[in-house]
Design a protein around this motif. Structure first.
Motif, PDB file in Angstrom:
ATOM      1  N   MET A  29      -9.635  -2.760   3.824  1.00 22.33           N
ATOM      2  CA  MET A  29      -9.300  -1.355   4.082  1.00 22.33           C
ATOM      3  C   MET A  29      -9.495  -0.438   2.859  1.00 22.33           C
ATOM      4  O   MET A  29     -10.127   0.618   2.990  1.00 22.33           O
ATOM      5  N   LYS A  82      -0.980  11.276 -18.325  1.00 23.21           N
ATOM      6  CA  LYS A  82       0.365  11.307 -18.894  1.00 23.21           C
ATOM      7  C   LYS A  82       0.355  11.717 -20.363  1.00 23.21           C
ATOM      8  O   LYS A  82       1.388  11.775 -21.005  1.00 23.21           O
ATOM      9  N   ASP A  97       0.832  -1.202   0.000  1.00 19.63           N
ATOM     10  CA  ASP A  97       0.000   0.000   0.000  1.00 19.63           C
ATOM     11  C   ASP A  97       0.871   1.257   0.000  1.00 19.63           C
ATOM     12  O   ASP A  97       1.971   1.244   0.551  1.00 19.63           O
ATOM     13  N   ILE A 118      -2.179  17.530 -10.741  1.00 19.49           N
ATOM     14  CA  ILE A 118      -3.443  16.939 -11.224  1.00 19.49           C
ATOM     15  C   ILE A 118      -4.598  17.527 -10.406  1.00 19.49           C
ATOM     16  O   ILE A 118      -5.619  17.961 -10.938  1.00 19.49           O
ATOM     17  N   GLY A 130      -6.172   8.865  -9.394  1.00 16.05           N
ATOM     18  CA  GLY A 130      -5.724   7.521  -9.002  1.00 16.05           C
ATOM     19  C   GLY A 130      -6.864   6.536  -9.240  1.00 16.05           C
ATOM     20  O   GLY A 130      -7.058   5.579  -8.490  1.00 16.05           O
ATOM     21  N   GLY A 143       2.710   2.873 -10.612  1.00 14.65           N
ATOM     22  CA  GLY A 143       1.523   2.704 -11.453  1.00 14.65           C
ATOM     23  C   GLY A 143       1.451   1.374 -12.190  1.00 14.65           C
ATOM     24  O   GLY A 143       0.685   1.223 -13.136  1.00 14.65           O
ATOM     25  N   ALA A 163      -6.628   0.695  -6.242  1.00 14.97           N
ATOM     26  CA  ALA A 163      -7.504  -0.045  -5.327  1.00 14.97           C
ATOM     27  C   ALA A 163      -8.669   0.837  -4.861  1.00 14.97           C
ATOM     28  O   ALA A 163      -9.841   0.499  -5.063  1.00 14.97           O
ATOM     29  N   CYS A 164      -8.357   1.965  -4.243  1.00 22.63           N
ATOM     30  CA  CYS A 164      -9.427   2.828  -3.706  1.00 22.63           C
ATOM     31  C   CYS A 164     -10.188   3.513  -4.827  1.00 22.63           C
ATOM     32  O   CYS A 164     -11.424   3.551  -4.814  1.00 22.63           O
ATOM     33  N   ASN A 166       0.117  -1.307 -11.228  1.00 26.44           N
ATOM     34  CA  ASN A 166      -1.098  -2.066 -10.879  1.00 26.44           C
ATOM     35  C   ASN A 166      -2.343  -1.479 -11.522  1.00 26.44           C
ATOM     36  O   ASN A 166      -2.479  -0.272 -11.686  1.00 26.44           O
TER      37      ASN A 166
END
Ligand code: NDP
Length: 341
Positions: free
Chosen positions: A129, A203, A43, A230, A156, A329, A160-161, A331
Motif C-alpha cells: 500500500m 526541526k 500506519d 511545513i 514526511g 517520527g 514509508a511513502c 521510524n
C-alpha cells in the motif's frame, strides 16, 4: 486491543493499547483460513481509527476493548478455502493484531514471495500500500514530465511513502528531489542512500531559507504527507502552474479537525493566484491500477532502482510502542512489526 482513546488533540500513548491472551477455536468454518502472522503494519491512518468518528467514510473506528486490525502478512497453517492451501503466503488489510488469525479467505490475497525477493515485510511497504501510494500519487497527480527540469519537494520524506515517492520522482524524470524530515540522520539517509538531491530538517533552523537554497528555481511539484506550517512554507515557494499531491496531513492527525484540514487564507490565495492544483489523492480510488503498480514496484525493488528502508520492531506486545513511535517520527522508512519467524 484498544484499551483507551487518546486525549482530545493529543498523541496516542502506550496505555491506549493492551495485550490479552485468547484461544482461537480450532474448528474452521467453510472458507475460513488459519494464518500465522509474520509481519504487521502500523500506519498513520490508524490514528483516525482511534477516534469514535474517524472523519472518513472508508475507515471504521476501532472499538474499545476489541482487537485492532490493519495490514498484515503471514502464512496459511490450515484452510477450508478452495484457493488457499497450507504454506501459502497471504496478506490482508483486515489482519487482527494477533499472532494467529482465523480469517475468511476472501479477505486474503495470495503473495508470490518472488515479487519481494523473499523480503515478506515489503508486502506491507515498498511493494504494498505505501509503495502504491507513492507511485500512483506521483503518476496520477504529479504531472512529472521528463526533461522539463522540474523540482519536487516531499514532506514526511524519510517515511514509508515519502522515501519511495522521492525515488520514483527521480526515476520518472524529476531533475531535483528535495526531502523534508525530522532529523539530521534521516536527511543524511535521503541524500546518501536514496539519491535525493538535498534534504531539510524541519526541526532545525529556518526551513524557508533552506528550501530557497535547495530549490533556487522554485518548486514545481509538492508531495505533501504532513500539511500544516511545513506545507504552507513549501506552497509559498511553488511556481505558477505547479501541482500539490495531497497525500496526507499527519501533522494534523492528533487534532480534532476534518480531513483534509482547512488551509490558511494566505495559502489558499497562494494556490489560487499561482494556479496550482491540489487535488485529494486516495490510493484506494485506483484499485484497477494496483496490480500493474505492484509489478512495477517489484521490478524496481528487485533491480535495486528503488532502495527500501525499514524500521523493524519485534513482538506483538510492541504494536502500541511501534505505532506511537511512528506517529512521533521514530521510524526511518516503513515501520514494521515482526511477529514471528
Ligand atoms: P511514515 O512512515 O511517513 O510515518 C509517519 C512520519 O510522519 C513520521 O516518521 C514523522 O517523520 C512524520 N511526522 C509525524 N508527525 C509530524 C508532524 N507533526 N510534522 C511533520 N512530520 C510529522 O508514514 P506513511 O508513509 O505510512 O504515511 C505518510 C503520509 O501518507 C501520512 O500522512 C498518511 O496518512 C498518508 N497516506 C495517504 C494515503 C493515501 O491514499 N492518500 C495512503 C497511505 C498513507 P519525521 O521524523 O520527519 O517527523
Amino acid at each position: 486491543l484498544l484499551n483507551g482513546t487518546p486525549r482530545k488533540n493529543s498523541h496516542p500513548v502506550l496505555d491506549n493499547f493492551r495485550v490479552e491472551k485468547t484461544t482461537l477455536s480450532p474448528d474452521l468454518k467453510e472458507d475460513e483460513v488459519l494464518v500465522k502472522t509474520l509481519f504487521l503494519s502500523v500506519d498513520p491512518y490508524m490514528r483516525c481509527r482511534m477516534n469514535d468518528d474517524t472523519a472518513a467514510d472508508y475507515l471504521l473506528p476501532w472499538r474499545l476493548g476489541e482487537c485492532a486490525d490493519g495490514g498484515g502478512v503471514g502464512v496459511v497453517e490450515a484452510s477450508r478455502n478452495e484457493v488457499l492451501a497450507t504454506g501459502d503466503i497471504v496478506t490482508s488489510f483486515n489482519w487482527h493484531w494477533q499472532t494467529r488469525n482465523v480469517i475468511n479467505g476472501y479477505l486474503l490475497r495470495k503473495i508470490d514471495p518472488r515479487m519481494v525477493d523473499g523480503h515478506l515485510s515489503y508486502v506491507l511497504g515498498a511493494v504494498g500500500m505505501p509503495g502504491l501510494t507513492a507511485f500512483l500519487g506521483v503518476r496520477e497527480k504529479g504531472h512529472v514530465t521528463p526533461g522539463a527540469n522540474q523540482t519536487m519537494v516531499i514532506s514526511g520524506a524519510a517515511g514509508a511513502c515519502g522515501s519511495l515517492a522521492g525515488q520514483i520522482a527521480r526515476l520518472d524524470g524529476c531533475e531535483k528531489v528535495i526531502g523534508i524530515c525530522g532529523t539530521d540522520k534521516k536527511c543524511q539517509a535521503l541524500v546518501s542512500e536514496l539519491g535525493f538531491t538535498a534534504a531539510v530538517n524541519y526541526k532545525k533552523g529556518d526551513i524557508s531559507a533552506a528550501l530557497r537554497e535547495s530549490c533556487p528555481r522554485g518548486v514545481d511539484v509538492y508531495f505533501d504527507n504532513v500539511g500544516g506550517p511545513i506545507s504552507d512554507t513549501v506552497i509559498s515557494q511553488m511556481n505558477s502552474g505547479g501541482h500539490v499531491i495531497l497525500c496526507g496531513q499527519i501533522s494534523q492527525y492528533n487534532k480534532d479537525v476534518p480531513y483534509p484540514p482547512p488551509l490558511s487564507k494566505e495559502t489558499q490565495e497562494d494556490l489560487c493566484s499561482k494556479n496550482i492544483t491540489r487535488e485529494r489523492f486516495m490510493v484506494l480510488n485506483y484499485m484497477d491500477k494496483h496490480e500493474e503498480g505492484l509489478l512495477q514496484l517489484s521490478q524496481w525493488v528487485k533491480t535495486g532502482q528503488i532502495k527500501v528502508l525499514e524500521t523493524v520492531t519485534n513482538g506483538i506486545e510492541n504494536m502500541g510502542v511501534a505505532f506511537c513511535s511512528m506517529m512521533m517520527g521514530g521510524n526511518t522508512g516503513k515501520q514494521i512489526v515482526k511477529i514471528s519467524d
